[in-house]
Motif scaffolding. Structure first.
Motif, mmCIF file in Angstrom:
data_model
loop_
_atom_site.group_PDB
_atom_site.id
_atom_site.type_symbol
_atom_site.label_atom_id
_atom_site.label_comp_id
_atom_site.label_asym_id
_atom_site.label_seq_id
_atom_site.Cartn_x
_atom_site.Cartn_y
_atom_site.Cartn_z
ATOM 1 N N SER A 49 1.870 14.980 -18.524
ATOM 2 C CA SER A 49 2.401 14.797 -17.171
ATOM 3 C C SER A 49 1.273 14.660 -16.162
ATOM 4 O O SER A 49 1.323 13.833 -15.244
ATOM 5 N N GLY A 50 0.239 15.491 -16.340
ATOM 6 C CA GLY A 50 -0.885 15.464 -15.407
ATOM 7 C C GLY A 50 -1.663 14.161 -15.458
ATOM 8 O O GLY A 50 -1.968 13.570 -14.421
ATOM 9 N N TYR A 51 -1.983 13.715 -16.666
ATOM 10 C CA TYR A 51 -2.732 12.461 -16.800
ATOM 11 C C TYR A 51 -1.952 11.281 -16.233
ATOM 12 O O TYR A 51 -2.513 10.372 -15.629
ATOM 13 N N LEU A 52 -0.619 11.295 -16.433
ATOM 14 C CA LEU A 52 0.217 10.235 -15.872
ATOM 15 C C LEU A 52 0.112 10.228 -14.349
ATOM 16 O O LEU A 52 -0.005 9.170 -13.730
ATOM 17 N N GLY A 53 0.131 11.419 -13.755
ATOM 18 C CA GLY A 53 -0.024 11.513 -12.302
ATOM 19 C C GLY A 53 -1.393 11.055 -11.831
ATOM 20 O O GLY A 53 -1.512 10.371 -10.810
ATOM 21 N N PHE A 54 -2.439 11.420 -12.601
ATOM 22 C CA PHE A 54 -3.806 11.046 -12.220
ATOM 23 C C PHE A 54 -3.979 9.528 -12.222
ATOM 24 O O PHE A 54 -4.695 8.972 -11.387
ATOM 25 N N LEU A 55 -3.296 8.859 -13.157
ATOM 26 C CA LEU A 55 -3.410 7.403 -13.250
ATOM 27 C C LEU A 55 -2.536 6.695 -12.214
ATOM 28 O O LEU A 55 -2.967 5.728 -11.588
ATOM 29 N N LEU A 56 -1.297 7.185 -12.029
ATOM 30 C CA LEU A 56 -0.361 6.496 -11.149
ATOM 31 C C LEU A 56 -0.537 6.862 -9.678
ATOM 32 O O LEU A 56 -0.274 6.039 -8.797
ATOM 33 N N GLY A 57 -0.980 8.110 -9.415
ATOM 34 C CA GLY A 57 -1.093 8.581 -8.033
ATOM 35 C C GLY A 57 -1.908 7.675 -7.126
ATOM 36 O O GLY A 57 -1.419 7.216 -6.082
ATOM 37 N N PRO A 58 -3.161 7.371 -7.487
ATOM 38 C CA PRO A 58 -3.969 6.499 -6.629
ATOM 39 C C PRO A 58 -3.378 5.106 -6.446
ATOM 40 O O PRO A 58 -3.510 4.499 -5.383
ATOM 41 N N VAL A 59 -2.709 4.603 -7.503
ATOM 42 C CA VAL A 59 -2.105 3.275 -7.420
ATOM 43 C C VAL A 59 -0.954 3.274 -6.418
ATOM 44 O O VAL A 59 -0.854 2.400 -5.542
ATOM 45 N N VAL A 60 -0.058 4.262 -6.538
ATOM 46 C CA VAL A 60 1.078 4.374 -5.617
ATOM 47 C C VAL A 60 0.584 4.575 -4.196
ATOM 48 O O VAL A 60 1.106 3.979 -3.240
ATOM 49 N N LEU A 61 -0.443 5.415 -4.049
ATOM 50 C CA LEU A 61 -1.013 5.655 -2.726
ATOM 51 C C LEU A 61 -1.554 4.361 -2.120
ATOM 52 O O LEU A 61 -1.407 4.112 -0.917
ATOM 53 N N GLY A 62 -2.148 3.533 -2.956
ATOM 54 C CA GLY A 62 -2.668 2.254 -2.481
ATOM 55 C C GLY A 62 -1.565 1.344 -1.971
ATOM 56 O O GLY A 62 -1.709 0.696 -0.932
ATOM 57 N N PHE A 63 -0.441 1.286 -2.697
ATOM 58 C CA PHE A 63 0.684 0.461 -2.256
ATOM 59 C C PHE A 63 1.249 0.977 -0.928
ATOM 60 O O PHE A 63 1.592 0.197 -0.036
ATOM 61 N N ILE A 64 1.344 2.296 -0.796
ATOM 62 C CA ILE A 64 1.852 2.878 0.448
ATOM 63 C C ILE A 64 0.908 2.561 1.598
ATOM 64 O O ILE A 64 1.328 2.191 2.698
ATOM 65 N N ALA A 65 -0.399 2.707 1.334
ATOM 66 C CA ALA A 65 -1.398 2.426 2.372
ATOM 67 C C ALA A 65 -1.361 0.967 2.806
ATOM 68 O O ALA A 65 -1.523 0.646 3.984
ATOM 69 N N GLU A 66 -1.128 0.069 1.838
ATOM 70 C CA GLU A 66 -1.099 -1.366 2.139
ATOM 71 C C GLU A 66 0.116 -1.731 2.981
ATOM 72 O O GLU A 66 0.037 -2.564 3.891
ATOM 73 N N SER A 67 1.258 -1.094 2.692
ATOM 74 C CA SER A 67 2.490 -1.429 3.414
ATOM 75 C C SER A 67 2.636 -0.659 4.715
ATOM 76 O O SER A 67 3.344 -1.099 5.626
ATOM 77 N N THR A 68 2.002 0.496 4.829
ATOM 78 C CA THR A 68 2.078 1.285 6.071
ATOM 79 C C THR A 68 0.661 1.547 6.594
ATOM 80 O O THR A 68 0.114 0.743 7.316
ATOM 81 N N SER A 69 0.107 2.685 6.207
ATOM 82 C CA SER A 69 -1.261 3.022 6.609
ATOM 83 C C SER A 69 -1.783 4.113 5.700
ATOM 84 O O SER A 69 -1.011 4.821 5.033
ATOM 85 N N LEU A 70 -3.109 4.278 5.668
ATOM 86 C CA LEU A 70 -3.728 5.316 4.851
ATOM 87 C C LEU A 70 -3.373 6.703 5.386
ATOM 88 O O LEU A 70 -3.244 7.666 4.620
ATOM 89 N N THR A 71 -3.197 6.802 6.694
ATOM 90 C CA THR A 71 -2.776 8.076 7.293
ATOM 91 C C THR A 71 -1.409 8.492 6.760
ATOM 92 O O THR A 71 -1.190 9.657 6.402
ATOM 93 N N TYR A 72 -0.491 7.546 6.696
ATOM 94 C CA TYR A 72 0.846 7.832 6.174
ATOM 95 C C TYR A 72 0.766 8.250 4.707
ATOM 96 O O TYR A 72 1.504 9.135 4.257
#
Length: 382
Positions: free
Chosen positions: A335-358
């Motif tokens: 579960s942890g490794y899955l989060g470590f791999l997917l977390g930064p990717v999901v964060l990048g999509f959120i940052a691209e569509s909204t902002s890094l602050t969000y």
């Protein structure tokens, strides 16, 4: 620090802890030469991304079968076999003469690392049970210490002049230290768990622990990948301080893990996970002030908070009633490794569509979710 003194004074505890350091030394040495490998093989970033995915694929391939292998071999012997396998596999990516062998080498490196990770967390869990001691958090501190040793070793790059030679020297030195201490843990076997039929009552605690692991690893991965960019683009920090957030995070992460066992023995692992989540949440609040000094201090609080959560998850997961310790550890690790791999990717999509602050606001919400889960676990335990 009591658990650190325990490790340094007793080879039975130092041996497993050194394996933690070894894994990060091998992995970190490979990581510092990624640009060299990319240039040597003439591949682009997309090709490199696929190759690195093979590393992750190796990790996930071994997870479903790791616990059965560890129980069959014996956790002490499995840990030593993991050390031998990773010692060989660490050399393969840097020696690869072409792109396809690079992918194959990274796959084997990932599989060996994943197996060893589960084995050593199970090994520490079993030794803690046998000896009635706590040193899981400090053992994870040795993993962080391994990263610091890699950083110091990077100053030798111009002197050595060869990635393969550098890794070869590292592998030999680290391997022989492991060989010397292996006799102190190699005969440890996992105590058989009182098996119970599968039920939601058994699975629910593991599921909740897995969710916490997924979130915390995702948050750690996000900080590793995005902290510098946040300080640069959002906080507008001076160029010389752009890496200060990750440095502060790493230092407090190491310190916190050497302190965690003593606190855990006093207040219990679930309370400590909750306390870590609260500290990490406060760190995110400081980061979101978008002030240079406060944001860097916030990353330091993040490191302190997350430092104690993951070791405690492995400790709790390895002691779930009716579940083999290796199975509990493997579930949380996966579960942890899955989060470590997917977390930064999901964060990048959120940052691209909204902002890094969000995006960092979302991370604050996630760690508050962890805090809420710990309240539920404490209530169920009572």
């Amino acid at each position: 620090m009591r658990s650190l003194l325990l490790i340094l004074s007793n080879p039975r505890y130092f041996g497993p802890s050194w394996i933690f350091a070894s894994v990060n030394i091998w992995f970190g040495t490979w990581a510092i030469y990624i640009p060299s490998v990319k240039e040597k093989l003439g591949i682009d970033k997309a090709d490199l991304g696929i190759a690195l995915f093979c590393l992750s694929l190796g990790v996930f391939t071994i997870f479903p079968m790791a616990s059965k292998l560890i129980n069959k071999i014996g956790v002490g012997k499995a840990s030593w076999i993991g050390v031998m396998c990773v010692s060989v596999a660490a050399m393969l990516p840097l020696m690869a003469p072409n792109y396809y062998l690079l992918m194959g080498g990274l796959y084997l490196f990932g599989a060996g690392t994943g197996f060893t990770d589960i084995a050593i967390n199970t090994l520490v869990t079993e030794i803690e049970k046998e000896d009635k001691v706590n040193f899981m958090s400090a053992a994870h501190g040795f993993f962080s210490l391994g990263g610091i040793l890699v950083g110091l070793g990077s100053f030798l790059i111009p002197v050595i002049g060869s990635p393969v030679l550098h890794m070869g020297i590292t592998v030999v030195l680290v391997f022989f230290i492991n060989l010397y201490f292996s006799k102190h843990y190699i005969n440890v076997v996992a105590a058989p768990a009182e098996k119970e039929p599968f039920s939601l009552r058994l699975f629910k605690p593991l599921l909740l622990l897995g969710i916490i692991g997924f979130i915390c690893y995702a948050c750690e991965g996000a900080i590793v990948d995005w902290s510098a960019l946040y300080l640069q683009e959002v906080v507008l920090a001076p160029e010389m301080l752009i890496g200060a957030g990750f440095l502060a995070f790493s230092v407090t992460m190491t310190l916190g893990r050497f302190l965690g066992d003593g606190i855990s023995s006093r207040i219990g692992p679930i309370k400590l996970v909750g306390l870590g989540a609260l500290i990490a949440a406060f760190g995110y609040v400081l980061i979101l002030t978008q002030h240079t000094t406060w944001s860097i201090i916030g990353f330091a609080f993040n490191g302190l908070g997350f430092s104690v959560i993951v070791p405690e998850l492995f400790r709790i997961g390895g002691n779930v009633k009716g579940v083999d310790s290796s199975q509990g550890v493997a579930f949380i690790a996966g579960s942890g490794y899955l989060g470590f791999l997917l977390g930064p990717v999901v964060l990048g999509f959120i940052a691209e569509s909204t902002s890094l602050t969000y995006s960092f606001s979302v991370l604050l919400g996630c760690i508050l979710t962890v805090l809420a889960i710990t309240f539920f676990l404490r209530r169920k335990r009572k």
